[in-house]
Design a protein around this motif. Structure first.
Motif, PDB file in Angstrom:
ATOM      1  N   GLY A  83      51.908 -24.655  18.554  1.00 33.32           N
ATOM      2  CA  GLY A  83      51.293 -23.995  19.615  1.00 33.32           C
ATOM      3  C   GLY A  83      50.440 -24.692  20.516  1.00 33.32           C
ATOM      4  N   ARG A  84      50.676 -26.190  20.335  1.00 29.23           N
ATOM      5  CA  ARG A  84      49.675 -27.030  21.067  1.00 29.23           C
ATOM      6  C   ARG A  84      50.625 -28.069  22.136  1.00 29.23           C
ATOM      7  NH1 ARG A  84      46.448 -24.254  20.534  1.00 29.23           N
ATOM      8  NH2 ARG A  84      46.114 -24.854  22.795  1.00 29.23           N
ATOM      9  N   PHE A  85      51.465 -27.668  22.704  1.00 30.54           N
ATOM     10  CA  PHE A  85      52.168 -28.637  23.477  1.00 30.54           C
ATOM     11  C   PHE A  85      51.329 -29.678  24.486  1.00 30.54           C
ATOM     12  CE2 PHE A  85      53.412 -24.363  23.829  1.00 30.54           C
ATOM     13  CZ  PHE A  85      53.226 -23.865  25.188  1.00 30.54           C
ATOM     14  N   HIS A  86      51.755 -30.863  24.315  1.00 25.80           N
ATOM     15  CA  HIS A  86      51.303 -31.747  25.417  1.00 25.80           C
ATOM     16  C   HIS A  86      52.183 -32.633  25.839  1.00 25.80           C
ATOM     17  CE1 HIS A  86      51.575 -35.524  22.710  1.00 25.80           C
ATOM     18  NE2 HIS A  86      51.020 -34.449  21.613  1.00 25.80           N
ATOM     19  N   VAL A  87      51.756 -33.499  26.923  1.00 27.43           N
ATOM     20  CA  VAL A  87      52.794 -34.575  27.401  1.00 27.43           C
ATOM     21  C   VAL A  87      52.561 -35.890  27.188  1.00 27.43           C
ATOM     22  CG1 VAL A  87      53.948 -32.873  28.940  1.00 27.43           C
ATOM     23  CG2 VAL A  87      51.915 -34.138  29.577  1.00 27.43           C
ATOM     24  N   GLY A  88      51.580 -36.172  26.090  1.00 31.44           N
ATOM     25  CA  GLY A  88      51.045 -37.417  25.900  1.00 31.44           C
ATOM     26  C   GLY A  88      51.937 -38.438  25.229  1.00 31.44           C
ATOM     27  N   PHE A  89      53.166 -38.188  24.866  1.00 31.98           N
ATOM     28  CA  PHE A  89      53.941 -39.016  24.115  1.00 31.98           C
ATOM     29  C   PHE A  89      54.166 -40.499  24.807  1.00 31.98           C
ATOM     30  CE2 PHE A  89      54.719 -35.624  21.634  1.00 31.98           C
ATOM     31  CZ  PHE A  89      54.703 -34.593  22.336  1.00 31.98           C
ATOM     32  N   PRO A  90      54.251 -40.527  26.176  1.00 30.98           N
ATOM     33  CA  PRO A  90      54.652 -41.864  26.799  1.00 30.98           C
ATOM     34  C   PRO A  90      53.125 -42.894  26.519  1.00 30.98           C
ATOM     35  CG  PRO A  90      54.947 -40.132  28.275  1.00 30.98           C
ATOM     36  CD  PRO A  90      54.509 -39.468  27.216  1.00 30.98           C
ATOM     37  N   LEU A 213      57.657 -28.811   7.946  1.00 28.66           N
ATOM     38  CA  LEU A 213      57.628 -27.568   8.560  1.00 28.66           C
ATOM     39  C   LEU A 213      58.006 -26.481   7.605  1.00 28.66           C
ATOM     40  CD1 LEU A 213      58.683 -28.292  12.004  1.00 28.66           C
ATOM     41  CD2 LEU A 213      56.567 -27.762  11.325  1.00 28.66           C
ATOM     42  N   ALA A 214      59.295 -26.620   7.047  1.00 33.93           N
ATOM     43  CA  ALA A 214      59.766 -25.384   6.260  1.00 33.93           C
ATOM     44  C   ALA A 214      59.153 -25.325   4.885  1.00 33.93           C
ATOM     45  CB  ALA A 214      61.262 -25.714   6.169  1.00 33.93           C
ATOM     46  N   ARG A 215      58.744 -26.476   4.172  1.00 36.09           N
ATOM     47  CA  ARG A 215      58.461 -26.506   2.692  1.00 36.09           C
ATOM     48  C   ARG A 215      57.062 -26.816   2.191  1.00 36.09           C
ATOM     49  NH1 ARG A 215      62.814 -27.001  -0.836  1.00 36.09           N
ATOM     50  NH2 ARG A 215      61.094 -27.350  -2.201  1.00 36.09           N
ATOM     51  N   THR A 216      56.208 -27.096   3.040  1.00 37.57           N
ATOM     52  CA  THR A 216      54.788 -27.580   2.711  1.00 37.57           C
ATOM     53  C   THR A 216      53.686 -26.335   3.191  1.00 37.57           C
ATOM     54  OG1 THR A 216      54.526 -28.903   4.691  1.00 37.57           O
ATOM     55  CG2 THR A 216      55.497 -29.996   2.995  1.00 37.57           C
ATOM     56  N   PHE A 220      53.420 -24.854   6.787  1.00 34.02           N
ATOM     57  CA  PHE A 220      53.053 -23.550   7.065  1.00 34.02           C
ATOM     58  C   PHE A 220      51.993 -23.145   7.913  1.00 34.02           C
ATOM     59  CE2 PHE A 220      53.072 -19.104   6.633  1.00 34.02           C
ATOM     60  CZ  PHE A 220      51.968 -18.676   6.299  1.00 34.02           C
ATOM     61  N   ARG A 221      50.931 -23.900   7.570  1.00 36.21           N
ATOM     62  CA  ARG A 221      49.657 -23.705   8.669  1.00 36.21           C
ATOM     63  C   ARG A 221      49.847 -23.933  10.012  1.00 36.21           C
ATOM     64  NH1 ARG A 221      45.943 -25.697   4.188  1.00 36.21           N
ATOM     65  NH2 ARG A 221      45.352 -23.975   2.890  1.00 36.21           N
ATOM     66  N   ILE A 222      50.834 -24.818  10.429  1.00 32.63           N
ATOM     67  CA  ILE A 222      51.196 -25.299  11.664  1.00 32.63           C
ATOM     68  C   ILE A 222      52.095 -24.088  12.466  1.00 32.63           C
ATOM     69  CG2 ILE A 222      52.577 -26.852  13.008  1.00 32.63           C
ATOM     70  CD1 ILE A 222      52.128 -29.121  11.360  1.00 32.63           C
ATOM     71  N   ARG A 223      52.875 -23.760  11.365  1.00 32.65           N
ATOM     72  CA  ARG A 223      53.764 -22.483  12.078  1.00 32.65           C
ATOM     73  C   ARG A 223      52.728 -21.042  12.313  1.00 32.65           C
ATOM     74  NH1 ARG A 223      57.664 -20.792   8.648  1.00 32.65           N
ATOM     75  NH2 ARG A 223      56.799 -21.963   7.031  1.00 32.65           N
ATOM     76  N   VAL A 225      49.596 -21.178  12.808  1.00 31.59           N
ATOM     77  CA  VAL A 225      48.755 -21.273  13.926  1.00 31.59           C
ATOM     78  C   VAL A 225      49.313 -21.175  15.264  1.00 31.59           C
ATOM     79  CG1 VAL A 225      47.641 -23.091  15.377  1.00 31.59           C
ATOM     80  CG2 VAL A 225      46.720 -22.413  12.928  1.00 31.59           C
ATOM     81  N   GLY A 226      50.702 -21.684  15.322  1.00 33.69           N
ATOM     82  CA  GLY A 226      51.627 -21.374  16.277  1.00 33.69           C
ATOM     83  C   GLY A 226      51.809 -20.023  16.645  1.00 33.69           C
ATOM     84  N   ALA A 227      51.944 -19.224  15.656  1.00 31.87           N
ATOM     85  CA  ALA A 227      52.646 -17.874  15.653  1.00 31.87           C
ATOM     86  C   ALA A 227      51.009 -16.977  16.139  1.00 31.87           C
ATOM     87  CB  ALA A 227      52.944 -17.176  14.391  1.00 31.87           C
ATOM     88  N   GLY A 228      50.108 -17.321  16.061  1.00 28.92           N
ATOM     89  CA  GLY A 228      48.978 -16.219  16.574  1.00 28.92           C
ATOM     90  C   GLY A 228      47.709 -16.771  16.281  1.00 28.92           C
ATOM     91  N   GLU A 229      46.911 -17.018  17.080  1.00 25.69           N
ATOM     92  CA  GLU A 229      45.688 -17.507  16.584  1.00 25.69           C
ATOM     93  C   GLU A 229      44.841 -16.699  15.825  1.00 25.69           C
ATOM     94  OE1 GLU A 229      43.155 -18.444  20.247  1.00 25.69           O
ATOM     95  OE2 GLU A 229      41.464 -18.218  18.563  1.00 25.69           O
ATOM     96  N   ARG A 230      44.817 -15.327  16.267  1.00 30.40           N
ATOM     97  CA  ARG A 230      43.828 -14.316  15.615  1.00 30.40           C
ATOM     98  C   ARG A 230      44.243 -14.285  14.251  1.00 30.40           C
ATOM     99  NH1 ARG A 230      39.861 -11.994  17.661  1.00 30.40           N
ATOM    100  NH2 ARG A 230      39.855 -10.253  16.291  1.00 30.40           N
TER     101      ARG A 230
END
Lengths: 370, 529
Positions: A83-90, A213-216, A220-223, A225-230
């Motif tokens: 849930g934290r997109f940024h554009v800093g890759f360059p 993303l799928a198995r650790t 899971f925590r990444i997903r 947090v991305g699914a909902g902050e509360r």
């Protein structure tokens, strides 16, 4: 169980079909432009395809361009799921390259150790640079899109100074470093082509990110947090800590992309721009792949083929290679349009179900009728 | 001149137009009259033949507890819903109020609990933004002038040039009302106006409403607080379970009578409430206080929940229930006080600590706090347990063990789902709640905090929730049940309190509670109860 699998497959094929449709639509529009510039579309497409896959040299070019694109796409996917997109890759890519040049040029080691160390340096550089934006967001609430956008510009200046100042090759009038030693570079697979062994990073990185993303638990925590902050907080995960970690991890992947651009490039020396623009194109790749780690591979292939073929096409039929930029940009717009339409369609479908889904704000909850 | 125009003219000139239209029976035409309004939603009859009348220049209080039908009724008047049956008369004329825009044209304005103001613009700019009766954009100078005029006439004390985000909540509310007046509203509806006000702010607002009424405007305000009515209303209509229980002038009634009307039902003993001999206190709360931004949200809360006991917190929403839960589970830190769970002090701002000490919580907001809609059923069921050694090693999840556990929970808690891999958003509300129960109760906690656990559920799901909670009770779990539905409290709890203004005034035995006491407590009259 079977139903769940079928449901999953159906959702997956919808996503895939959507990407294919978008790519075809963009190419269709591009053919119109080609026709408008006086070249027959078939001739244009032929030139493009030939330029991308037509010979060993061309194919090598396409495949080698895939590597940094895939890595940046994976970086975006990781941070997007949190849930934290940024554009800093360059910027992270550039700072990663900077760290690569340090380890490559300042340390003397046998290749079997030097190369992994150089890669690690690239990842570290990207991670640290991303860490700045991550800290600013987590501790000070600074919008990470803004901060990374600005940090990109700073990185450009840093690298410009880097190759003219401390790491400048004294013997050259150009802003370049000294040539990086062979021990720190990837070997070539096909002689005198651009295809290097860094291509193994593609399956490795894709597998690693998909597994993460799928198995650790961390994934899971990444997903979560991305699914909902509360709901994440209620479940005991800290959106700040997990989000910042995701940003740093994405920086590492972008830094790794930077490393590929430097030590798997055509010239052994590093200039001031190993591939800034790729930091943005990688985002487009991820969007076309609908944020799927595995999907990033064919999407990267498509973008790499377009870039490679476009360059050749310019020479053979005279269509400007900026047509390729046009196609890539068009694909981003179409993907976003498709995503929005899909979202609206889903919402309308859901509105057809039960009272729960349609209850508006301020309406009392239905109580049991005695 | 139409009735609407007459009303506007009065507002502008401050006088009553000569010869107001009179009805055939010689009485003045009411500003608003509802006759036999009915409105049903799937599963509930929200309004059942409601009739009421608001005279011009009158302030009517609409009293009732949660779910009585007050908000639905006012939403009908404001054009948000269409009634299933009955008539609406505005100024003596039958109308069908098609939309809020139409309501505005009829002179009806509603102030909601959530303000719709642009924070970094001034008061005048905000008023100018809202649609007014005259076509074209309002000129800022005209608006400022009319604001100054309204200000002096009604004693408003709001600077047209003040920036909204600098204003206190009470002033913002007045700005919302001014927006309505500027649009030419002469019937104002306020929904729980004191929800965010301090007592002095309420006094200012009630004086303002009084002066509006004296000028011929009508006001309806929805409330559950008896105090508010006696300060400012002329009459009061009491709703209960969708029906009008009574309508009396304030001068002819008193708080106990209204309390009885508001709550009055046969408080029967429900035989199927399991009688369990309570054990040691599991949750002990002493002197819990929460002060934020100068507002006291929780004040010196003391209570105990013992093993095998269901302790209830009744009361209307917005009295500190949300904050209490957040403090208990470790999402917010209290200003003062102590919480002990199973004898251990809980003072870290850490939801995991609450869970580690054997706590479980069924949150109020299922969609945003209870479940993660985008994640799978499995993810939702195990979200608190993935890092346990039984499901993961070295940070890597064991998919078979995880699936096994998820499927067991789904079976045990009757969660209807095509599989544990589908996204949670595909499940119905009832099944989502069952999944939440499965997750929380399946951990064998020693304390369960259930906050509005049956909100939005159908009868079958409600029964399931009660059954599961009672199972836990029999197994010796302490249960804290916070609910806005008095029936739920009365049927499920052994002892309960009524939360008002962040306080627990008294603890009542469920078997001994009488309507008057409960009503007075809910109405904020702790001393009289």
């Amino acid at each position: 169980m079977i139903d769940a699998l079928r449901g999953r497959l159906r959702e997956g094929s919808i996503e895939f079909g959507l990407s294919v449709l978008v790519a075809l639509a963009a190419l269709a529009v591009a053919s119109l432009v080609v026709v408008a510039s006086g070249v027959s579309p078939t001739e244009g497409i032929e030139a493009l395809v030939d330029g991308a896959f037509g010979s060993d040299l061309n194919l090598a070019g396409t495949l080698s361009k895939m590597v940094p694109l895939t890595l940046v796409a994976l970086a975006w996917i990781v941070v997007f799921r949190a849930g934290r997109f940024h554009v800093g890759f360059p910027g992270q890519l550039l700072i990663g390259s900077m760290f690569v040049s340090i380890v490559a040029l300042k340390i003397s080691l046998p290749g079997i150790v030097h190369l992994p160390l150089t890669l690690a340096a690239g990842a570290l550089g990207g991670a640290l640079y991303a860490g700045i934006a991550a800290w600013l967001w987590a501790k000070r609430g600074v919008n990470e899109i803004l901060s990374t956008l600005l940090l990109n510009l700073v990185a450009v200046q840093i690298l410009a100074w880097w190759v003219r100042g401390p790491f400048h090759d004294a013997g050259s009038p150009l802003p370049l470093t000294e040539p990086l030693p062979e021990s720190a570079r990837w070997g070539t697979i096909l002689e005198r082509t651009q295809l290097h062994w860094d291509i193994v990073l593609i399956p490795l990185a894709v597998a690693a990110v998909a597994f993460l993303l799928a198995r650790t638990v961390f994934g899971f925590r990444i997903r979560l947090v991305g699914a909902g902050e509360r709901v994440a907080r209620y479940a005991g995960a800290s959106p700040e800590r997990v989000g910042a970690s995701a940003i740093v991890l994405s920086g590492a992947l972008a830094g790794l992309a930077g490393s590929s651009l430097v030590i798997a490039g055509s010239t052994p020396a590093m200039g001031e721009d190993p591939g800034f623009a790729i930091g943005f194109t990688g985002i487009a790749v991820a969007l076309l792949a609908r944020n799927s780690p595995v999907g990033a591979v064919p999407a990267a292939l498509l973008f790499a083929a377009l870039t490679q073929g476009g360059g050749v096409m310019e020479g053979t039929v005279g269509i400007s290679s900026s047509l390729v930029d046009f196609i890539q940009g068009l694909m981003i717009v179409l993907v976003l349009a498709a995503t929005t339409l899909l979202f609206l369609a889903r919402r309308r479908r859901r509105a057809g179900l039960g009272p729960d889904a349609t209850r508006g704000a301020g309406e009392p909850a239905p109580r049991a009728v005695a | 001149m139409t009735n609407r125009g007459a009303a506007r003219e009065e507002l502008a000139t401050g006088t009553r137009a000569a010869g107001s239209r009179a009805a055939a029976d010689g009485q003045a035409v009411p500003a608003l009259e509802l006759v036999g309004i009915s409105k049903a939603f799937p599963g509930v009859l929200a309004n059942d033949g409601v009739s009421l009348r608001v005279a011009r220049g009158e302030i009517l209080g609409l009293l009732g507890e949660n779910g009585a039908g007050k908000t639905t009724l006012m939403n009908i008047v404001y054009g948000l819903y269409q009634p299933d049956g009955g008539e609406i008369l505005v100024g003596g004329e039958r109308v069908a109020i098609r939309s809020p825009q139409h309501a505005v044209e009829l002179g009806i304005g509603m102030v909601h609990q959530h303000f719709m103001l642009v924070p970094d613009m001034t008061v005048a700019e905000n008023v100018a933004l809202s649609p007014s009766r005259s076509p074209g954009l309002s000129r800022l100078d005209d608006v400022t002038r009319s604001l100054e005029e309204l200000s002096s006439r009604f004693g408003l004390e709001v600077e047209p040039t003040a920036v909204v985000e600098d204003l206190p909540v009470g002033a913002c509310q007045r700005v919302e009302i001014i927006k309505l007046l500027h649009r030419g509203a002469d019937l104002l509806i306020l929904d729980e106006p004191t929800a965010a006000l301090t007592p002095p702010e309420w006094r200012e607002l009630s004086a303002f409403l009084r002066s509006l009424a004296d000028r011929g405007s009508s006001v309806i305000f929805i409330t559950h607080k008896l105090d508010e009515l006696f300060g400012v209303a002329d009459r009061c209509t009491v709703l209960r379970d969708g029906r009008v229980v009574g309508s009396v002038p304030i001068s002819e009634t008193d708080k106990p009578s209204l309390a009885r009307m508001m709550v009055g039902r046969e408080i029967t003993l429900r035989v199927d409430r399991p009688m369990v001999e309570p054990g040691e206190p599991v949750l002990e709360v002493d002197g819990l206080t929460l002060v934020e931004d100068g507002r006291t949200i929780l004040e010196d809360v003391d209570f105990r929940v013992r093993a095998g006991e269901v302790f209830g917190v009744a009361g209307v929403g917005g009295n500190g229930q949300n904050e209490l839960v957040e403090v208990l589970i470790g999402l917010r830190s209290a200003t003062a006080g102590e919480i002990r769970l199973g004898g251990r002090r809980l003072d870290r701002l850490d939801p995991s600590e609450f869970v580690r000490q054997g706590g479980a919580v069924i949150p109020e907001d299922r969609q945003h706090e209870g479940v993660a809609l985008e994640l799978s059923v499995l993810d939702n069921l195990l979200m608190r347990e993935f890092d346990r050694p039984s499901f993961s090693r070295w940070g890597v999840i064991d998919p078979d063990k995880a699936r096994g556990r998820a499927e067991r929970l789904v079976a045990e808690y009757d969660v209807r789902t095509p599989g544990v891999g589908v996204p949670m958003r595909q499940l119905s509300g009832g099944n989502q709640q069952k999944a939440v129960l499965a997750r929380e109760l399946g951990r064998d906690p020693r304390l369960v905090i259930a906050f509005q656990p049956t909100r939005g559920l159908d009868v079958g799901a409600i029964e399931f929730v009660y059954r599961k909670l009672n199972e836990q009770k029999r197994a010796g779990v302490a249960i804290l049940l916070i609910s806005f539905e008095l029936d739920e409290i009365l049927s499920m709890t052994d002892r309960f309190t009524v939360m008002v203004g962040g306080r627990f005034p008294r603890v009542l035995e469920a078997d001994e509670a009488d309507p008057e006491t409960v009503g007075l407590l809910m109405g904020g009259e702790a001393e009289r109860a």
